[in-house]
Design a protein around this motif. Sequence first.
Motif, mmCIF file in Angstrom:
data_model
loop_
_atom_site.group_PDB
_atom_site.id
_atom_site.type_symbol
_atom_site.label_atom_id
_atom_site.label_comp_id
_atom_site.label_asym_id
_atom_site.label_seq_id
_atom_site.Cartn_x
_atom_site.Cartn_y
_atom_site.Cartn_z
ATOM 1 N N LYS A 1 0.959 -0.733 0.153
ATOM 2 C CA LYS A 1 -0.396 0.126 -0.313
ATOM 3 C C LYS A 1 1.022 1.094 0.301
ATOM 4 N N SER A 2 0.679 2.077 -1.049
ATOM 5 C CA SER A 2 1.102 3.833 -1.073
ATOM 6 C C SER A 2 0.752 4.461 0.514
ATOM 7 N N GLY A 3 1.485 5.487 0.571
ATOM 8 C CA GLY A 3 1.514 6.119 1.920
ATOM 9 C C GLY A 3 1.958 6.861 1.982
ATOM 10 N N TYR A 4 2.036 7.860 2.842
ATOM 11 C CA TYR A 4 2.757 8.508 3.597
ATOM 12 C C TYR A 4 2.664 8.735 5.119
ATOM 13 N N THR A 5 4.094 8.733 6.036
ATOM 14 C CA THR A 5 4.578 9.134 7.071
ATOM 15 C C THR A 5 6.297 10.035 7.124
ATOM 16 N N GLU B 1 -4.209 7.508 -1.327
ATOM 17 C CA GLU B 1 -5.560 8.186 -1.665
ATOM 18 C C GLU B 1 -5.460 6.603 -3.156
ATOM 19 N N ASP B 2 -7.283 6.090 -3.362
ATOM 20 C CA ASP B 2 -6.836 4.833 -4.109
ATOM 21 C C ASP B 2 -7.020 4.568 -5.108
ATOM 22 N N TYR B 3 -6.389 6.251 -5.766
ATOM 23 C CA TYR B 3 -5.656 5.474 -7.209
ATOM 24 C C TYR B 3 -4.272 5.794 -7.574
ATOM 25 N N HIS B 4 -3.575 5.962 -6.268
ATOM 26 C CA HIS B 4 -2.568 5.315 -6.068
ATOM 27 C C HIS B 4 -2.061 3.774 -6.611
ATOM 28 N N ASP B 5 -3.070 3.027 -5.613
ATOM 29 C CA ASP B 5 -3.348 1.612 -6.147
ATOM 30 C C ASP B 5 -3.041 1.279 -7.268
#
Length: 179
Positions: free
Chosen positions: A32-36, A143-147
């Motif tokens: 899963k792509s994301g931010y931290t 956001e889901d469009y990055h999946d």
Amino acid sequence: MRESLQLATLGGGCFWCLESAFNQLQGVHSVKSGYTGGHTANPTYKEVCSGNTGHAEVIQVSFDPALISYRELLEIFFALHDPTQVNRQGNDIGSQYRTAIFYHDTAQAEAARQIIAEMAHDKIWDAPIATEVQALDTFYPAEDYHDNYFERNPENQYCQAVVSPKLAKFKKTFAARLK
């Protein structure tokens, strides 16, 4: 998430490339792509891209350690990006593209520091390794469009110019590890 699965959270530039590569590995359940790593709660992609949130683009990998070890994930991570670049990867410039390992426990922290020390000792890179090693605080899913972005948008100019060549090299180098 199944009990036997563990998580790894890694930042090495744009998350589209890392996500696509790690999704192809044996032993990886999901990515899963994301931010931290920043100070803004629930950031958006646009906010992270501004460089004002302090967050890095990262992937969170759910993996089965019986099939692929955390150390193996780190070895692949370091092969996929340049860990000597500070706050950038190629033409992607800003702290959101920094190289970072966000560990989930002390064993991961030790493994990350050990592999970095080994690479520095062996002079794998011509410059000092800039990869940050820090505890994971909060992971914010992108956001889901990055999946599966690369798989769904192979015609995108960035994907053609940056992601596709990296993945071709990755597939050759790690052919034995692919699903």
